[in-house]
Each structure stands twice: as C-alpha cells, then as structure tokens.
Design a protein around this motif. Structure first.
Motif, PDB file in Angstrom:
ATOM      1  N   GLY A  51       0.810  -1.253   0.088  1.00 20.33           N
ATOM      2  CA  GLY A  51       0.011   0.176   0.020  1.00 20.33           C
ATOM      3  C   GLY A  51       0.849   1.449   0.104  1.00 20.33           C
ATOM      4  O   GLY A  51       0.249   2.366  -0.377  1.00 20.33           O
ATOM      5  N   ILE A  52       2.218   1.452   0.633  1.00 22.48           N
ATOM      6  CA  ILE A  52       2.802   2.531   0.386  1.00 22.48           C
ATOM      7  C   ILE A  52       3.776   2.578  -0.535  1.00 22.48           C
ATOM      8  O   ILE A  52       4.171   3.697  -0.619  1.00 22.48           O
ATOM      9  N   GLY A  53       3.568   1.599  -1.565  1.00 21.08           N
ATOM     10  CA  GLY A  53       4.225   1.700  -2.819  1.00 21.08           C
ATOM     11  C   GLY A  53       5.677   1.666  -3.041  1.00 21.08           C
ATOM     12  O   GLY A  53       6.428   2.134  -3.744  1.00 21.08           O
ATOM     13  N   ILE A  54       6.449   1.100  -1.767  1.00 20.20           N
ATOM     14  CA  ILE A  54       8.088   0.876  -2.201  1.00 20.20           C
ATOM     15  C   ILE A  54       8.240  -0.468  -2.625  1.00 20.20           C
ATOM     16  O   ILE A  54       7.543  -1.436  -2.447  1.00 20.20           O
ATOM     17  N   LYS A  55       9.297  -0.444  -3.465  1.00 16.00           N
ATOM     18  CA  LYS A  55       9.663  -2.117  -3.931  1.00 16.00           C
ATOM     19  C   LYS A  55      10.040  -2.738  -3.002  1.00 16.00           C
ATOM     20  O   LYS A  55      11.198  -2.220  -2.066  1.00 16.00           O
ATOM     21  N   PHE A  56       9.748  -3.878  -2.533  1.00 16.30           N
ATOM     22  CA  PHE A  56      10.177  -4.751  -1.299  1.00 16.30           C
ATOM     23  C   PHE A  56      10.396  -6.204  -1.866  1.00 16.30           C
ATOM     24  O   PHE A  56       9.347  -6.652  -2.714  1.00 16.30           O
ATOM     25  N   LYS A  57      10.995  -7.047  -1.231  1.00 17.79           N
ATOM     26  CA  LYS A  57      10.880  -8.321  -1.017  1.00 17.79           C
ATOM     27  C   LYS A  57      10.990  -8.619   0.581  1.00 17.79           C
ATOM     28  O   LYS A  57      11.926  -8.241   1.291  1.00 17.79           O
ATOM     29  N   LEU A  58      10.102  -9.572   1.066  1.00 15.95           N
ATOM     30  CA  LEU A  58      10.312 -10.088   2.572  1.00 15.95           C
ATOM     31  C   LEU A  58       9.803 -11.432   2.679  1.00 15.95           C
ATOM     32  O   LEU A  58       8.883 -11.844   1.913  1.00 15.95           O
ATOM     33  N   PHE A  59      10.783 -12.096   3.538  1.00 12.22           N
ATOM     34  CA  PHE A  59      10.440 -13.520   3.949  1.00 12.22           C
ATOM     35  C   PHE A  59      10.379 -13.415   5.337  1.00 12.22           C
ATOM     36  O   PHE A  59      11.515 -12.812   6.210  1.00 12.22           O
ATOM     37  N   TRP A  60       9.481 -13.874   5.887  1.00  9.15           N
ATOM     38  CA  TRP A  60       9.157 -13.948   7.160  1.00  9.15           C
ATOM     39  C   TRP A  60       8.843 -15.572   7.908  1.00  9.15           C
ATOM     40  O   TRP A  60       8.341 -16.332   7.196  1.00  9.15           O
ATOM     41  N   VAL A  61       9.334 -15.945   9.181  1.00  8.77           N
ATOM     42  CA  VAL A  61       8.955 -16.932   9.537  1.00  8.77           C
ATOM     43  C   VAL A  61       8.658 -16.686  11.397  1.00  8.77           C
ATOM     44  O   VAL A  61       9.657 -15.845  11.629  1.00  8.77           O
ATOM     45  N   MET A  62       7.785 -17.288  11.896  1.00  5.46           N
ATOM     46  CA  MET A  62       7.383 -16.952  13.100  1.00  5.46           C
ATOM     47  C   MET A  62       7.866 -18.401  13.835  1.00  5.46           C
ATOM     48  O   MET A  62       7.783 -19.299  13.566  1.00  5.46           O
ATOM     49  N   GLU A  63       8.431 -17.963  15.188  1.00  4.54           N
ATOM     50  CA  GLU A  63       8.697 -18.943  16.079  1.00  4.54           C
ATOM     51  C   GLU A  63       8.188 -18.938  17.379  1.00  4.54           C
ATOM     52  O   GLU A  63       8.097 -17.692  17.826  1.00  4.54           O
ATOM     53  N   HIS A  64       8.005 -19.803  18.098  1.00  2.00           N
ATOM     54  CA  HIS A  64       7.566 -19.915  19.366  1.00  2.00           C
ATOM     55  C   HIS A  64       8.613 -19.677  20.263  1.00  2.00           C
ATOM     56  O   HIS A  64       9.663 -20.110  20.006  1.00  2.00           O
ATOM     57  N   THR A  65       8.254 -18.794  21.357  1.00  2.08           N
ATOM     58  CA  THR A  65       9.518 -18.771  22.366  1.00  2.08           C
ATOM     59  C   THR A  65       9.437 -19.929  23.271  1.00  2.08           C
ATOM     60  O   THR A  65       8.569 -20.722  23.176  1.00  2.08           O
ATOM     61  N   THR A  66      10.579 -19.775  23.794  1.00  2.00           N
ATOM     62  CA  THR A  66      10.743 -20.987  24.883  1.00  2.00           C
ATOM     63  C   THR A  66       9.888 -21.002  25.946  1.00  2.00           C
ATOM     64  O   THR A  66       9.566 -22.134  26.490  1.00  2.00           O
ATOM     65  N   ASN A  67       8.991 -20.163  26.300  1.00  2.00           N
ATOM     66  CA  ASN A  67       7.978 -20.193  27.238  1.00  2.00           C
ATOM     67  C   ASN A  67       6.752 -20.843  26.491  1.00  2.00           C
ATOM     68  O   ASN A  67       5.887 -21.027  27.492  1.00  2.00           O
ATOM     69  N   GLY A  68       6.710 -21.008  25.502  1.00  2.00           N
ATOM     70  CA  GLY A  68       5.527 -21.900  24.800  1.00  2.00           C
ATOM     71  C   GLY A  68       4.160 -20.944  24.536  1.00  2.00           C
ATOM     72  O   GLY A  68       3.274 -21.614  23.875  1.00  2.00           O
ATOM     73  N   TYR A  69       4.226 -19.741  24.870  1.00  2.00           N
ATOM     74  CA  TYR A  69       2.872 -19.242  24.704  1.00  2.00           C
ATOM     75  C   TYR A  69       2.869 -17.802  24.093  1.00  2.00           C
ATOM     76  O   TYR A  69       2.027 -17.120  24.087  1.00  2.00           O
ATOM     77  N   GLN A  70       3.885 -17.645  23.478  1.00  2.00           N
ATOM     78  CA  GLN A  70       4.155 -16.297  22.583  1.00  2.00           C
ATOM     79  C   GLN A  70       4.982 -16.640  21.616  1.00  2.00           C
ATOM     80  O   GLN A  70       5.696 -17.747  21.539  1.00  2.00           O
ATOM     81  N   THR A  71       5.038 -15.575  20.247  1.00  2.00           N
ATOM     82  CA  THR A  71       5.860 -15.989  19.367  1.00  2.00           C
ATOM     83  C   THR A  71       6.975 -14.667  18.962  1.00  2.00           C
ATOM     84  O   THR A  71       6.509 -13.558  19.619  1.00  2.00           O
ATOM     85  N   HIS A  72       7.584 -14.912  18.149  1.00  2.00           N
ATOM     86  CA  HIS A  72       8.519 -13.951  17.657  1.00  2.00           C
ATOM     87  C   HIS A  72       8.727 -14.050  16.313  1.00  2.00           C
ATOM     88  O   HIS A  72       8.711 -15.372  15.718  1.00  2.00           O
ATOM     89  N   ASN A  73       9.439 -13.154  15.508  1.00  2.00           N
ATOM     90  CA  ASN A  73       9.598 -13.311  13.954  1.00  2.00           C
ATOM     91  C   ASN A  73      10.992 -13.141  13.555  1.00  2.00           C
ATOM     92  O   ASN A  73      11.606 -12.282  14.073  1.00  2.00           O
ATOM     93  N   HIS A  74      11.483 -13.805  12.565  1.00  2.00           N
ATOM     94  CA  HIS A  74      12.768 -13.806  11.789  1.00  2.00           C
ATOM     95  C   HIS A  74      12.501 -13.193  10.399  1.00  2.00           C
ATOM     96  O   HIS A  74      11.545 -14.183   9.876  1.00  2.00           O
ATOM     97  N   LEU A  75      13.116 -12.129   9.930  1.00  2.00           N
ATOM     98  CA  LEU A  75      12.851 -11.817   8.507  1.00  2.00           C
ATOM     99  C   LEU A  75      13.969 -11.721   7.798  1.00  2.00           C
ATOM    100  O   LEU A  75      14.973 -11.217   8.458  1.00  2.00           O
TER     101      LEU A  75
END
Length: 132
Positions: A51-75
């Motif tokens: 929507g903001i019109g910039i040229k991009f490429k993005l790969f993301w993967v979501m990982e569960h944190t060690t506590n087991g009830y939340q997540t974070h991302n690597h991009l």
C-alpha cells in the motif's frame, strides 16, 4: 517429489539464498502474541508494504518462544526503505520496544539457512514470502 522434513530446511535455505537480501531482522513483541494474531499481523504487514508503494521483498518465519505461549519473528528484507517501513509498522501499533528488535545487515556468504530456514522445520511455525 516430496521433501522429507529433514531436507526441507536445507532446500528452503538454498532457494532463499539465491535471492538478494539487505537485512535479517528479529522482532520480539512487547506483549504476548499468539500464533494466529502473529500470522495476521504479518499478512497485514505485507498489505501495508504494498500500500505504501515501495519496492520490497520480504520473507518471514514465526517462531514460538521458549515459554511456549508467545511468538516472535525472523525476517529477511530487501529494498530501499523497507527495514524502516517494517519497523514503523510495528512501532505505530505499539507492539515493539527498540531494545527487542534487531536489524542486521544480511551477509550473503552465510546464506539464508544460517538466518531463517532452521525455524521452518518446527511443526508449529508459520512463514511467508511477499514482494511488490
């Protein structure tokens, strides 16, 4: 032909390594973000970047944190101003604290396997790729 789960991360990493990337980012949220919400946030991020019109490429993967009830991302991020746009997207939603977000220049010789594909093999991970 189907890949065995042992081969999948290596093959995915090899494929991603053929692309040009500028940054590897890790985003850890201020609040507990469950997988369904995380995936929704990432899909909306893709829409936002288009929507903001910039040229991009993005790969993301979501990982569960060690506590087991939340997540974070690597991009993996490519494109002028994309890293800043990704950061702004989460900052404007008040989901991140700068102390828990890292944007590191991508080192091609390390390859994508080093950065992200190791997380793909987890049974509860989600991932996606988007580009303009």
């Amino acid at each position: 032909m189907y890949l065995t789960t042992n081969k999948m991360p290596a093959e995915y990493g090899s494929w991603l390594s053929k692309e040009n990337w500028d940054y590897f980012s890790t985003i850890t949220f201020k609040h507990d973000i469950k997988p369904k919400r995380n995936e929704s946030l990432m899909l909306r991020l893709e829409t936002y970047l288009k929507g903001i019109g910039i040229k991009f490429k993005l790969f993301w993967v979501m990982e569960h944190t060690t506590n087991g009830y939340q997540t974070h991302n690597h991009l993996l991020i490519e494109g002028d101003g994309v890293k800043e746009a990704v950061h702004k997207y989460f900052k404007d939603k008040r989901l991140i604290d700068n102390r828990f977000v890292k944007h590191i220049p991508y080192e091609k010789e390390l390859g994508a396997s080093y950065y992200v594909s190791k997380y793909i093999n987890q049974s509860n991970s989600k991932y996606g790729i988007a580009f303009s």
